[in-house]
Scaffold this motif. Structure first.
Motif, PDB file in Angstrom:
ATOM      1  N   SER A   1       0.856  -1.197   0.000  1.00  0.00           N
ATOM      2  CA  SER A   1       0.000   0.000   0.000  1.00  0.00           C
ATOM      3  C   SER A   1       0.886   1.239   0.000  1.00  0.00           C
ATOM      4  O   SER A   1       0.984   1.953   1.003  1.00  0.00           O
ATOM      5  CB  SER A   1      -0.925   0.005   1.221  1.00  0.00           C
ATOM      6  N   PRO A   2       1.555   1.519  -1.105  1.00  0.00           N
ATOM      7  CA  PRO A   2       2.590   2.564  -1.124  1.00  0.00           C
ATOM      8  C   PRO A   2       2.061   3.995  -1.105  1.00  0.00           C
ATOM      9  O   PRO A   2       2.763   4.890  -0.636  1.00  0.00           O
ATOM     10  CB  PRO A   2       3.332   2.285  -2.436  1.00  0.00           C
ATOM     11  N   ILE A   3       0.856   4.239  -1.598  1.00  0.00           N
ATOM     12  CA  ILE A   3       0.368   5.609  -1.738  1.00  0.00           C
ATOM     13  C   ILE A   3      -0.240   6.137  -0.447  1.00  0.00           C
ATOM     14  O   ILE A   3       0.149   7.200   0.049  1.00  0.00           O
ATOM     15  CB  ILE A   3      -0.660   5.710  -2.883  1.00  0.00           C
ATOM     16  N   PHE A   4      -1.192   5.415   0.123  1.00  0.00           N
ATOM     17  CA  PHE A   4      -1.904   5.884   1.303  1.00  0.00           C
ATOM     18  C   PHE A   4      -1.516   5.144   2.585  1.00  0.00           C
ATOM     19  O   PHE A   4      -2.060   5.442   3.655  1.00  0.00           O
ATOM     20  CB  PHE A   4      -3.421   5.771   1.095  1.00  0.00           C
ATOM     21  N   GLY A   5      -0.622   4.197   2.512  1.00  0.00           N
ATOM     22  CA  GLY A   5      -0.178   3.521   3.710  1.00  0.00           C
ATOM     23  C   GLY A   5      -1.242   2.626   4.307  1.00  0.00           C
ATOM     24  O   GLY A   5      -2.197   2.222   3.644  1.00  0.00           O
ATOM     25  N   PHE A   6      -1.088   2.341   5.601  1.00  0.00           N
ATOM     26  CA  PHE A   6      -1.956   1.386   6.275  1.00  0.00           C
ATOM     27  C   PHE A   6      -2.767   2.014   7.410  1.00  0.00           C
ATOM     28  O   PHE A   6      -3.421   1.298   8.164  1.00  0.00           O
ATOM     29  CB  PHE A   6      -1.108   0.239   6.843  1.00  0.00           C
ATOM     30  N   GLY A   7      -2.709   3.318   7.554  1.00  0.00           N
ATOM     31  CA  GLY A   7      -3.466   3.971   8.607  1.00  0.00           C
ATOM     32  C   GLY A   7      -2.805   3.843   9.972  1.00  0.00           C
ATOM     33  O   GLY A   7      -1.781   3.166  10.129  1.00  0.00           O
ATOM     34  N   ILE A   8      -3.399   4.497  10.961  1.00  0.00           N
ATOM     35  CA  ILE A   8      -2.859   4.496  12.323  1.00  0.00           C
ATOM     36  C   ILE A   8      -2.830   3.070  12.869  1.00  0.00           C
ATOM     37  O   ILE A   8      -3.805   2.328  12.756  1.00  0.00           O
ATOM     38  CB  ILE A   8      -3.698   5.409  13.230  1.00  0.00           C
ATOM     39  N   LEU A   9      -1.695   2.691  13.437  1.00  0.00           N
ATOM     40  CA  LEU A   9      -1.426   1.362  14.002  1.00  0.00           C
ATOM     41  C   LEU A   9      -1.331   0.276  12.939  1.00  0.00           C
ATOM     42  O   LEU A   9      -1.217  -0.905  13.268  1.00  0.00           O
ATOM     43  CB  LEU A   9      -2.503   0.966  15.030  1.00  0.00           C
ATOM     44  N   GLY A  10      -1.337   0.665  11.660  1.00  0.00           N
ATOM     45  CA  GLY A  10      -1.375  -0.328  10.594  1.00  0.00           C
ATOM     46  C   GLY A  10      -0.066  -1.032  10.316  1.00  0.00           C
ATOM     47  O   GLY A  10      -0.061  -2.086   9.668  1.00  0.00           O
ATOM     48  N   VAL A  11       1.048  -0.472  10.783  1.00  0.00           N
ATOM     49  CA  VAL A  11       2.349  -1.096  10.495  1.00  0.00           C
ATOM     50  C   VAL A  11       3.005  -1.676  11.735  1.00  0.00           C
ATOM     51  O   VAL A  11       4.122  -2.172  11.672  1.00  0.00           O
ATOM     52  CB  VAL A  11       3.309  -0.073   9.828  1.00  0.00           C
TER      53      VAL A  11
ATOM     54  N   GLY B   1       4.596   4.644   6.787  1.00  0.00           N
ATOM     55  CA  GLY B   1       3.763   3.455   6.865  1.00  0.00           C
ATOM     56  C   GLY B   1       2.305   3.760   7.126  1.00  0.00           C
ATOM     57  O   GLY B   1       1.410   3.139   6.547  1.00  0.00           O
ATOM     58  N   GLU B   2       2.027   4.728   7.997  1.00  0.00           N
ATOM     59  CA  GLU B   2       0.639   5.033   8.355  1.00  0.00           C
ATOM     60  C   GLU B   2      -0.051   5.897   7.308  1.00  0.00           C
ATOM     61  O   GLU B   2      -1.236   5.723   7.033  1.00  0.00           O
ATOM     62  CB  GLU B   2       0.601   5.712   9.720  1.00  0.00           C
ATOM     63  N   GLY B   3       0.686   6.865   6.737  1.00  0.00           N
ATOM     64  CA  GLY B   3       0.086   7.773   5.765  1.00  0.00           C
ATOM     65  C   GLY B   3       0.515   7.532   4.339  1.00  0.00           C
ATOM     66  O   GLY B   3       0.051   8.236   3.436  1.00  0.00           O
ATOM     67  N   GLY B   4       1.384   6.548   4.121  1.00  0.00           N
ATOM     68  CA  GLY B   4       1.856   6.250   2.780  1.00  0.00           C
ATOM     69  C   GLY B   4       2.810   7.314   2.249  1.00  0.00           C
ATOM     70  O   GLY B   4       3.194   8.251   2.967  1.00  0.00           O
ATOM     71  N   THR B   5       3.181   7.185   0.997  1.00  0.00           N
ATOM     72  CA  THR B   5       4.088   8.148   0.378  1.00  0.00           C
ATOM     73  C   THR B   5       3.461   9.538   0.354  1.00  0.00           C
ATOM     74  O   THR B   5       4.152  10.546   0.535  1.00  0.00           O
ATOM     75  CB  THR B   5       4.451   7.702  -1.039  1.00  0.00           C
ATOM     76  N   ALA B   6       2.150   9.602   0.143  1.00  0.00           N
ATOM     77  CA  ALA B   6       1.451  10.894   0.161  1.00  0.00           C
ATOM     78  C   ALA B   6       1.579  11.545   1.533  1.00  0.00           C
ATOM     79  O   ALA B   6       1.856  12.747   1.641  1.00  0.00           O
ATOM     80  CB  ALA B   6      -0.026  10.697  -0.197  1.00  0.00           C
ATOM     81  N   GLY B   7       1.397  10.771   2.578  1.00  0.00           N
ATOM     82  CA  GLY B   7       1.518  11.305   3.932  1.00  0.00           C
ATOM     83  C   GLY B   7       2.931  11.742   4.259  1.00  0.00           C
ATOM     84  O   GLY B   7       3.138  12.767   4.905  1.00  0.00           O
ATOM     85  N   LEU B   8       3.920  10.947   3.826  1.00  0.00           N
ATOM     86  CA  LEU B   8       5.316  11.308   4.094  1.00  0.00           C
ATOM     87  C   LEU B   8       5.684  12.607   3.395  1.00  0.00           C
ATOM     88  O   LEU B   8       6.373  13.454   3.978  1.00  0.00           O
ATOM     89  CB  LEU B   8       6.235  10.176   3.622  1.00  0.00           C
ATOM     90  N   ILE B   9       5.235  12.784   2.150  1.00  0.00           N
ATOM     91  CA  ILE B   9       5.538  14.018   1.427  1.00  0.00           C
ATOM     92  C   ILE B   9       4.953  15.226   2.151  1.00  0.00           C
ATOM     93  O   ILE B   9       5.623  16.256   2.331  1.00  0.00           O
ATOM     94  CB  ILE B   9       5.005  13.937  -0.022  1.00  0.00           C
TER      95      ILE B   9
END
Length: 435
Positions: free
Chosen positions: A320-330, A342-350
């Motif tokens: 799930s590279p774009i939006f990640g796995f959400g809170i506690l997802g990783v 991991g939680e917010g995906g690449t979009a969240g990291l950016i």
């Protein structure tokens, strides 16, 4: 006091009178003067008692005394229409925070599990509270006098925390045993480590700009904070401290600041305790580890962390590279950068990196604008240098998830943003009159 296995009904039975009295006494005052809510929160963050009102599979549900003042300040903001003032950099930072928070909500909703939804929602609300500290402080701090009050609350709170820490250290407590007042019986060295470094970073420029008894008190606060800092044995905090020193050397332009930092570095080898040296040596000499980055050997805990990071990047993230796995997802992830990824995906990291860049630019600009005021220069530089150290601390710790550090940083950053907004508006008015 930590109370376990209590129902919400029992907690309300025991503490409802205290909550009611606190609301009755302070709510009218905070509604009229909401910046006082920021003052009380800044004082309570390091020392706030907490009670457990329930449990999930991932964490206890706790009520902290500072939460009462947070709710009262939030009510005061609600009565003002949830308005975020425009005109300063804080408004832009607030927008990025809100966007990041919404993205986290999308990522979390996409991976919401019926078995852990309570814990996920609690973490999501706790993230929201951290960010609201910034927005509330930015909205209600209207000038240097308000910022001085918040800074006073900070120094009162950390002084009381030091009165707790030092006797505990004198009893021989070290590492994870060094905890915040009323904290759990385990963990927390990274939190105390970076928080005590924050006390040092913020108090240091005030030491150099103060006189008389204030200078003496600040020196004592700095020295005791250094004792606590070393005693945590937090290697992420030691790395952050090194970043703080290097940044101070290259950024500070005042001669007195520069010389003082050089003196600190010169005496460091003579004042650093042996257990700190042993802790650093253990990183490369401890048993059960392995090699990373070629031939570099590290002990077991760091090696396991390194392997976890590799597994996340090459095995988990591609799912799930774009939006990640959400809170506690990783799961467990001892790195704020990778946790956000991991939680917010690449979009969240950016978005998170954009937020950090915006904060850096804001602190740099504000510190340069504050040369005319000793208080604002000291306050802005102290917060700026702490932020730089946090950037390095986040490599090996979840800095913006741990309670006291995250709360205090966002609150103080919002306070400075409120002052900057006032400076911006005054400058705009002056230009309009002259124009």
């Amino acid at each position: 006091m930590e109370i376990t296995e209590e129902s919400i009904g029992q907690i309300l039975k025991y503490y409802l009178p205290i909550i009611f009295v606190t609301f009755s006494l302070f709510l009218p005052l905070i509604i009229l003067k909401p910046h006082l809510g920021i003052f009380f929160i800044s004082m309570l963050i390091p020392i706030s008692p907490s009670v457990v009102v329930g449990q999930t599979h991932v964490r206890d549900i706790t009520l902290r005394f500072e939460d009462i003042f947070f709710v009262m300040t939030l009510i005061s903001w609600a009565l003002r229409g949830f308005s975020i003032p425009k005109g300063g950099e804080g408004f832009k930072i607030s927008n990025i925070i809100i966007f990041l928070f919404l993205l986290y909500g999308i990522s979390t909703f996409l991976h919401l599990n019926i078995y852990n939804w309570k814990g996920v929602i609690l973490f999501y609300l706790k993230y929201a509270q951290y960010f609201f500290y910034f927005i509330l402080a930015y909205s209600f701090v209207r000038g240097e006098s308000d910022a001085k009050l918040v800074a006073l609350g900070f120094f009162i709170g950390v002084s009381l925390a030091l009165l707790y820490w030092i006797p505990e250290i004198m009893k021989g407590k070290i590492g994870n045993e060094v905890r915040f007042p009323f904290h759990k019986e385990y963990g927390g060295r990274e939190n105390v480590g970076i928080f005590s470094l924050g006390i040092m970073a913020i108090s240091f420029p005030f030491i150099l700009s103060s006189k008389g008894y204030k200078k003496v008190l600040l020196i004592i606060i700095f020295a005791l904070s250094a004792v606590v800092y070393f005693r945590t044995l937090s290697r992420a905090s030691y790395l952050a401290g090194l970043a703080w020193l290097i940044f101070s050397i290259f950024y500070i332009r005042k001669t007195s600041f520069f010389i003082s930092v050089l003196v600190l570095i010169a005496v460091f080898p003579f004042i650093v305790p042996d257990y700190v040296i042993d802790r650093i040596k253990y990183t490369f000499e401890g048993t059960g580890g392995g090699k990373i980055l070629g031939s570099v050997y590290v002990e077991s805990s760091l090696f396991v962390r390194w392997e976890r990071w590799k597994y996340f990047i090459f095995e988990q993230l591609p799912e799930s590279p774009i939006f990640g796995f959400g809170i506690l997802g990783v799961g467990l992830m001892d790195s704020q950068y990778l946790r956000v990824w991991g939680e917010g995906g690449t979009a969240g990291l950016i978005i998170f990196l954009i937020l950090l860049y915006r904060i850096f630019k804001f602190l740099k600009r504000t510190n340069r604008l504050a040369y005319g005021s000793e208080f604002l220069f000291s306050f802005s530089f102290g917060l700026f240098s702490w932020f730089v150290s946090i950037l390095f601390h986040m490599i090996g710790a979840n800095t913006f998830v741990i309670l006291q550090t995250s709360e205090m940083f966002w609150l103080l950053l919002g306070t400075l943003a409120g002052v900057e907004r006032n400076m911006h508006n005054n400058e705009k008015l002056a230009n309009e009159k002259n124009g």
